[in-house]
Write a protein that holds these residues in place. Structure first.
Motif, PDB file in Angstrom:
ATOM      1  N   ILE A   2     134.395 -17.291   0.453  1.00  0.00           N
ATOM      2  CA  ILE A   2     133.291 -18.000   1.120  1.00  0.00           C
ATOM      3  C   ILE A   2     132.023 -17.158   1.053  1.00  0.00           C
ATOM      4  CG2 ILE A   2     132.420 -18.852   3.347  1.00  0.00           C
ATOM      5  CD1 ILE A   2     135.220 -19.638   4.086  1.00  0.00           C
ATOM      6  N   GLY A   3     132.201 -15.844   1.248  1.00  0.00           N
ATOM      7  CA  GLY A   3     131.054 -14.945   1.174  1.00  0.00           C
ATOM      8  C   GLY A   3     130.408 -14.966  -0.199  1.00  0.00           C
ATOM      9  N   VAL A   4     131.253 -14.953  -1.218  1.00  0.00           N
ATOM     10  CA  VAL A   4     130.722 -14.984  -2.585  1.00  0.00           C
ATOM     11  C   VAL A   4     129.967 -16.302  -2.822  1.00  0.00           C
ATOM     12  CG1 VAL A   4     131.348 -14.955  -5.030  1.00  0.00           C
ATOM     13  CG2 VAL A   4     132.525 -13.432  -3.438  1.00  0.00           C
ATOM     14  N   PHE A   5     130.518 -17.400  -2.318  1.00  0.00           N
ATOM     15  CA  PHE A   5     129.862 -18.705  -2.449  1.00  0.00           C
ATOM     16  C   PHE A   5     128.511 -18.723  -1.707  1.00  0.00           C
ATOM     17  CE2 PHE A   5     129.208 -23.074  -0.799  1.00  0.00           C
ATOM     18  CZ  PHE A   5     129.015 -23.715  -2.010  1.00  0.00           C
ATOM     19  N   SER A   6     128.492 -18.156  -0.486  1.00  0.00           N
ATOM     20  CA  SER A   6     127.237 -18.110   0.281  1.00  0.00           C
ATOM     21  C   SER A   6     126.165 -17.329  -0.469  1.00  0.00           C
ATOM     22  CB  SER A   6     127.449 -17.454   1.648  1.00  0.00           C
ATOM     23  OG  SER A   6     128.377 -18.177   2.396  1.00  0.00           O
ATOM     24  N   SER A   7     126.584 -16.257  -1.145  1.00  0.00           N
ATOM     25  CA  SER A   7     125.618 -15.470  -1.911  1.00  0.00           C
ATOM     26  C   SER A   7     124.954 -16.342  -2.972  1.00  0.00           C
ATOM     27  CB  SER A   7     126.308 -14.306  -2.624  1.00  0.00           C
ATOM     28  OG  SER A   7     126.994 -13.506  -1.709  1.00  0.00           O
ATOM     29  N   PHE A   8     125.766 -17.171  -3.589  1.00  0.00           N
ATOM     30  CA  PHE A   8     125.315 -18.121  -4.591  1.00  0.00           C
ATOM     31  C   PHE A   8     124.220 -19.046  -4.055  1.00  0.00           C
ATOM     32  CE2 PHE A   8     126.454 -20.230  -8.474  1.00  0.00           C
ATOM     33  CZ  PHE A   8     127.272 -19.317  -9.108  1.00  0.00           C
ATOM     34  N   VAL A   9     124.558 -19.747  -2.967  1.00  0.00           N
ATOM     35  CA  VAL A   9     123.621 -20.720  -2.390  1.00  0.00           C
ATOM     36  C   VAL A   9     122.368 -20.010  -1.887  1.00  0.00           C
ATOM     37  CG1 VAL A   9     123.309 -22.515  -0.642  1.00  0.00           C
ATOM     38  CG2 VAL A   9     125.556 -22.174  -1.694  1.00  0.00           C
ATOM     39  N   THR A  10     122.573 -18.848  -1.264  1.00  0.00           N
ATOM     40  CA  THR A  10     121.429 -18.121  -0.718  1.00  0.00           C
ATOM     41  C   THR A  10     120.472 -17.702  -1.816  1.00  0.00           C
ATOM     42  OG1 THR A  10     122.691 -17.318   1.166  1.00  0.00           O
ATOM     43  CG2 THR A  10     120.730 -16.073   0.575  1.00  0.00           C
ATOM     44  N   LEU A  11     121.031 -17.151  -2.896  1.00  0.00           N
ATOM     45  CA  LEU A  11     120.148 -16.691  -3.962  1.00  0.00           C
ATOM     46  C   LEU A  11     119.326 -17.845  -4.538  1.00  0.00           C
ATOM     47  CD1 LEU A  11     119.052 -14.415  -5.599  1.00  0.00           C
ATOM     48  CD2 LEU A  11     121.043 -14.540  -7.111  1.00  0.00           C
ATOM     49  N   ALA A  12     119.913 -19.057  -4.549  1.00  0.00           N
ATOM     50  CA  ALA A  12     119.192 -20.214  -5.089  1.00  0.00           C
ATOM     51  C   ALA A  12     117.875 -20.447  -4.347  1.00  0.00           C
ATOM     52  CB  ALA A  12     120.069 -21.459  -5.035  1.00  0.00           C
ATOM     53  N   PHE A  13     117.872 -20.353  -3.012  1.00  0.00           N
ATOM     54  CA  PHE A  13     116.581 -20.572  -2.331  1.00  0.00           C
ATOM     55  C   PHE A  13     115.806 -19.277  -2.126  1.00  0.00           C
ATOM     56  CE2 PHE A  13     117.009 -19.195   2.093  1.00  0.00           C
ATOM     57  CZ  PHE A  13     118.369 -19.279   2.372  1.00  0.00           C
ATOM     58  N   TYR A  14     116.543 -18.161  -2.072  1.00  0.00           N
ATOM     59  CA  TYR A  14     115.890 -16.856  -1.931  1.00  0.00           C
ATOM     60  C   TYR A  14     114.962 -16.601  -3.123  1.00  0.00           C
ATOM     61  CZ  TYR A  14     116.010 -12.106   0.080  1.00  0.00           C
ATOM     62  OH  TYR A  14     115.715 -10.935   0.727  1.00  0.00           O
TER      63      TYR A  14
END
Ligand code: TRP
Length: 444
Positions: A90-102
């Protein structure tokens, strides 16, 4: 198995963790969330969330990481609980989504660097934000920011970034202190400080349901918790380092940077028309700061310096957001590092097209991460360490630390009870807040 590489020094680890923690979350997200959520009422809940929930949660990730000595997914297996591996996932997935808007916001920073050189935002900071925050310019800038991030991760020049971080963090603090001192001279400063620092508890009572999930999400985000990144970092940590001492240093430095950003943004915001002036939206900090630089005698130079420093802070976070999933995939599936970085970065760029098209979509991504994914990840981490994992393994916390066995016991009870209860409340309120925003048409 070969001896695992460790950080060359304790300071190296702290700086890397601080480099991940200090970023857009401190200088952009923190002031804008505070402005949008009632000022000091939000600040009180945020500080409580950082120290009472965030700090113990950071220790959870440290313990799993150092004890697991593996990437965030394999660490659970090494500890003997393979069925919990999805928590790391889940953490790895969150990094994914976060980087998209970051990366979209990182693109805004690039546009503001250009704007500082050309002077484009000095006349009308609000209009400039409107022009660069969504649409073709935002997409182009998002592409450039993502390309830089991919480049750094692909070539593995993380070393250089680590060295740069050691210089950047002090530079950020010095610049923010300077700006905060200057901001004291502004006309609206007093009103700004009062909004920022004197909590109105009736605001808190009235908006409890929206303040709590926002403050908790912000606390996890700014400390990079729930993303498995601290698990990954702690896996390289020497056995004799004190986890509580290192954790406190990271939490304190990160909090100082965020608080300083507030001391810059709030006087400026009130000098230019109150917290409502910028709508309290994602543009708040950018519009307020750009306006301030326009009013400064050497505004162009200070603005340029500020946004360059902000770019570095954003990059030191974005590379670690990409690094963790890339390392995981390339280690586990045997793909080359640079190929993985390019492929993943490209997918993330595409996922980030939506928030580059409208700040309403950016708010959506932001809310899903802050109010949904992060609380779930932290809840699972707390349940794992508190209830599932071996008690004996948790003595890891005391290793190399002068805090003693009683500290571990108190921490463990806290992680068993207070943390999960607080996070469950947060999660419930967060999902409700997302639903309300959805009904009000905030996203679509
Ligand atoms: N803490 C970073 C910031 O405040 C953002 C962030 C969240 C992050 N999760 C992360 C950075 C994971 C690196 C890795 O800007």
């Amino acid at each position: 198995m070969a001896e695992r590489e460790t950080w060359t020094s304790r300071a190296g680890f702290i700086f890397a963790a601080v480099g991940s923690a200090v970023g857009l979350g401190n200088i952009w997200s923190f002031p804008f969330q505070t402005a949008a959520n009632g000022g000091a009422a939000f600040l009180v809940v945020y500080l409580a969330a950082v120290f009472l929930i965030g700090f113990p949660t950071m220790l959870i990730e440290f313990v799993i990481g150092r004890r697991g000595e593996q990437n965030p997914v394999a660490a659970f297996k090494k500890l003997g609980y393979e069925q919990w591996s999805f928590t790391g996932g889940i953490g790895v997935f969150s990094s994914f989504v976060t980087l998209a808007f970051y990366s979209v916001v990182g693109g805004w920073v690039l546009s503001y660097i250009v704007g500082s050189v050309t002077g484009a935002y000095f006349g009308d900071p609000g209009a400039y934000f409107g022009a660069v925050s969504a649409g073709p310019t935002a997409i182009a800038a998002h592409a450039v920011f993502m390309a830089i991030t991919i480049g750094i991760v692909a070539f593995g020049v993380t070393d250089g970034i680590e060295r740069a971080t050691k210089f950047m963090i002090p530079a950020i603090i010095v610049l923010l202190v300077g700006l905060a001192v200057w901001a004291t001279t502004l006309d609206g400063a007093a009103a700004g400080y009062s909004y920022y620092l004197s909590p109105d508890f009736s605001t808190l009572a009235k908006n409890f349901g929206s303040i709590v999930p926002a403050a908790m999400g912000q606390a996890f985000f700014t400390l990079s918790l729930g993303f498995s990144v601290m698990i990954a970092y702690a896996s390289y940590l020497g056995r004799d380092d004190s986890l509580p001492a290192d954790g406190s240093a990271i939490v304190v430095i990160n909090t100082i940077v965020a608080l300083l950003a507030g001391f810059v943004v709030f006087p400026i915001l009130f000098a230019t028309g109150g917290a409502g002036g910028a709508g309290g939206g994602p543009g708040t900090a950018f519009v307020a700061l750009a306006g301030a630089f326009g009013a400064l005698p050497a505004g162009q130079i200070i603005g340029l310096a500020f946004f360059v420093v902000l770019l570095f802070a954003a990059l030191s976070s974005s590379i670690s957001l990409l690094e963790v999933p890339v390392a995981y995939v390339s280690e586990n599936y045997g793909y080359g590092r640079s190929t993985t970085a390019v492929a993943m970065g490209t997918v993330i760029f595409v996922v980030g097209l939506l928030p580059a098209l409208g700040t309403n979509y950016l708010t959506l991504y932001n809310d899903v991460v802050f109010k949904f994914l992060l609380p779930i990840a932290v809840l699972l981490l707390a349940l794992f360490v508190g209830w599932a994992a071996d008690r004996e393994a948790m003595d890891e916390l005391g290793r190399g630390s002068s805090f003693g066995e009683s500290f571990t016991t108190v921490w463990l009870w806290w992680v068993r009870t207070v943390v999960p209860i607080a996070v469950v409340v947060t999660l419930y309120l967060g999902v409700k807040a997302i639903y309300t925003s959805f009904q009000k048409g905030v996203y679509f």
